[in-house]
Design a protein around this motif. Sequence first.
Motif, PDB file in Angstrom:
ATOM      1  N   SER A 180    -140.408 -61.483 -57.591  1.00 37.59           N
ATOM      2  CA  SER A 180    -140.547 -60.414 -56.645  1.00 37.59           C
ATOM      3  C   SER A 180    -139.307 -59.509 -56.741  1.00 37.59           C
ATOM      4  N   LEU A 181    -138.147 -60.381 -56.740  1.00 39.78           N
ATOM      5  CA  LEU A 181    -136.976 -59.605 -56.698  1.00 39.78           C
ATOM      6  C   LEU A 181    -136.576 -59.158 -57.963  1.00 39.78           C
ATOM      7  N   ALA A 184    -138.372 -55.672 -57.798  1.00 47.53           N
ATOM      8  CA  ALA A 184    -137.538 -54.699 -57.124  1.00 47.53           C
ATOM      9  C   ALA A 184    -136.385 -54.404 -57.753  1.00 47.53           C
ATOM     10  N   ALA A 185    -135.779 -55.169 -58.333  1.00 49.34           N
ATOM     11  CA  ALA A 185    -134.339 -54.581 -58.991  1.00 49.34           C
ATOM     12  C   ALA A 185    -134.498 -53.772 -59.949  1.00 49.34           C
ATOM     13  N   GLY A 187    -137.195 -51.600 -60.079  1.00 49.11           N
ATOM     14  CA  GLY A 187    -137.976 -50.709 -59.466  1.00 49.11           C
ATOM     15  C   GLY A 187    -139.389 -50.710 -59.841  1.00 49.11           C
ATOM     16  N   THR A 190    -144.516 -54.549 -56.730  1.00 52.94           N
ATOM     17  CA  THR A 190    -144.331 -56.023 -56.358  1.00 52.94           C
ATOM     18  C   THR A 190    -145.476 -56.846 -57.250  1.00 52.94           C
ATOM     19  N   GLY A 196    -143.945 -58.793 -50.753  1.00 56.59           N
ATOM     20  CA  GLY A 196    -143.395 -57.339 -50.384  1.00 56.59           C
ATOM     21  C   GLY A 196    -142.667 -57.227 -49.188  1.00 56.59           C
ATOM     22  N   GLY A 198    -139.426 -54.875 -46.980  1.00 53.10           N
ATOM     23  CA  GLY A 198    -138.006 -54.267 -46.841  1.00 53.10           C
ATOM     24  C   GLY A 198    -137.127 -55.282 -47.347  1.00 53.10           C
ATOM     25  N   GLN A 201    -136.341 -55.870 -51.092  1.00 52.98           N
ATOM     26  CA  GLN A 201    -135.322 -54.832 -51.532  1.00 52.98           C
ATOM     27  C   GLN A 201    -133.954 -54.818 -51.204  1.00 52.98           C
ATOM     28  N   GLU A 202    -133.752 -55.431 -49.932  1.00 55.50           N
ATOM     29  CA  GLU A 202    -132.273 -55.499 -49.663  1.00 55.50           C
ATOM     30  C   GLU A 202    -131.685 -56.769 -50.264  1.00 55.50           C
ATOM     31  N   ALA A 204    -132.824 -57.977 -53.183  1.00 55.33           N
ATOM     32  CA  ALA A 204    -132.614 -57.443 -54.612  1.00 55.33           C
ATOM     33  C   ALA A 204    -131.294 -56.698 -54.943  1.00 55.33           C
ATOM     34  N   GLN A 205    -131.087 -55.929 -54.196  1.00 60.12           N
ATOM     35  CA  GLN A 205    -129.745 -55.089 -54.223  1.00 60.12           C
ATOM     36  C   GLN A 205    -128.632 -55.796 -53.948  1.00 60.12           C
TER      37      GLN A 205
END
Length: 550
Positions: A180-181, A184-185, A187, A190, A196, A198, A201-202, A204-205
């Motif tokens: 999943s990470l 997200a990384a 783009g 999921t 899933g 927010g 996303q945090e 992964a970033q």
Amino acid sequence: MTPADLAALIRSIAVDVLNARGLDASVLPEEITVERPRNPEHGDYATNIALQVAKRVGVVPRDLATWLVAELAANEGIAEATIAGPGFVNIRLAAAAQGEVVARILEAGETFGNSDIYAGKTVNLEFVSANPTGPIHLGGTRWAAVGDALGRILQANGAAVTREYYFNDHGGQIDRFARSLMAAAKGEPTPEDGYGGGYIQEIAQAVLEAHPDALELPVTECQEVFRANGVEMMFSHIRSSLHEFGTDFDVYFHENSLFESGAVERAIATLKENGNLYESEGAWWLKSSEFGDDKDRVVIKSDGQAAYIAGDIAYLVDKFERGHDLAIYMLGADHHGYIARLKAAAAALGYAPERVEVLIGQMVNLVREGKAIRMSKRAGTVITLDDLVESIGVDGARYSMIRSSVDSSLDIDLALWESQSSDNPVYYVQYGHARLSSIMRKAADIGITAENPDLSLLTHDREGDLIRTLGEFPAVVKAAAELREPHRVARYAEELAAVFHRFYDNCQILPRGEEEKQPVFTARLALAMATRQVLANDLRLLGVSAPERM
């Protein structure tokens, strides 16, 4: 004289009464039941001991009650003892004996309510143990509050408690988290079986910021980077959330360590050696049905991979090998089958199954204006611990989770818990402590102390109600420990606050002008100090603050 003191006195008198008549005193229970009558006009306390044992010693209950009443009435701590109905004994305490409770509280201070019933007993208390694949949801929040409170209550009763978090860093859910990470990384959407929200996303970033070239690695290596870093970041957030919530752990136990250390293999070897593991259809099965489970359980699957229970078995061995007498598991509503499963595993390993306890907590829902709240912006699909704390604060969140039995599902009305009114239970209790603290400050300002109080002056009905309620605190704490029910301590706090507020409304505590020489004010100040102490002790067991100003 507390209820426990009175029970001990009644038992001692009952032994003498029976022995004096050549009757068998061994039929008396170790602990005599003493209760407060529903109708206060009947007395301060009542006991049914005559009804309990009369037939066993061959006498009429009312005759035994008559003998007990005669001896009780002769005791200087008893103002009156009477018989009711077929053999109930009603008792009214002398004011001086009742006032002893206040003196005892002031002497004991923070230790009032403690006992040694679990002295020398070591308890492994495992709770929360949420997978490091997302923030803690409301079910985990409930256990974070209840588990921490139970640990405090067990310690207050003499147990040595190890608070433990089982860190699930092994298995398929971690692989799904890592994928999943990665998605997200990149783009990408999921994965169908992924996570899933927010927070994905945090994280992964954050992984990309720490490892800018992660997505350029081969897939297997890339997934490992996101797995290792993502799990650590998620778990760091979980630990931080729990700490801010007032819940910390002594041990964070890694599931993966059971496999890396060979603990799983050793546990399986033990079960093979003692004959409680058998092979069938290419798999290895635990004979759990012989030890109370509803069926046998696969431990090693036909493909040679360990089933989830294999880790549970090895973990159980580890807990007991670390010297714990009792292992308490606090699990979610979907784990009901674990009760028989874990007890069967313990028995198969040669441990007494009663050394394993499994507490099951039911679901928690948030509501506002009668409508359920189901969405967290950050988590995507669930309400989290952080969401709840942001709405109603740490104290409100903890207290709202603890005050109801975990056996039942829980609806938390946010509007209620956000309010600063007597309708809000935690506000009501904390306001009682703040009001008492204000009284202490005013007493200091006018130079009034509670030194050498004449507690026999506390004869008002509201004073008696308050003293008797204070005297019940040790029994409440003991029952909460024995029954594993912290909600008893919370409900007692609400009762004590209510009784105090009634006392406050009916009895002037501090003197005004020329009244300052009256000793009753010294006694009432001592009673107020004792009440403040018990409220503080109670809230501390719940992990809730006791504010001095509100």
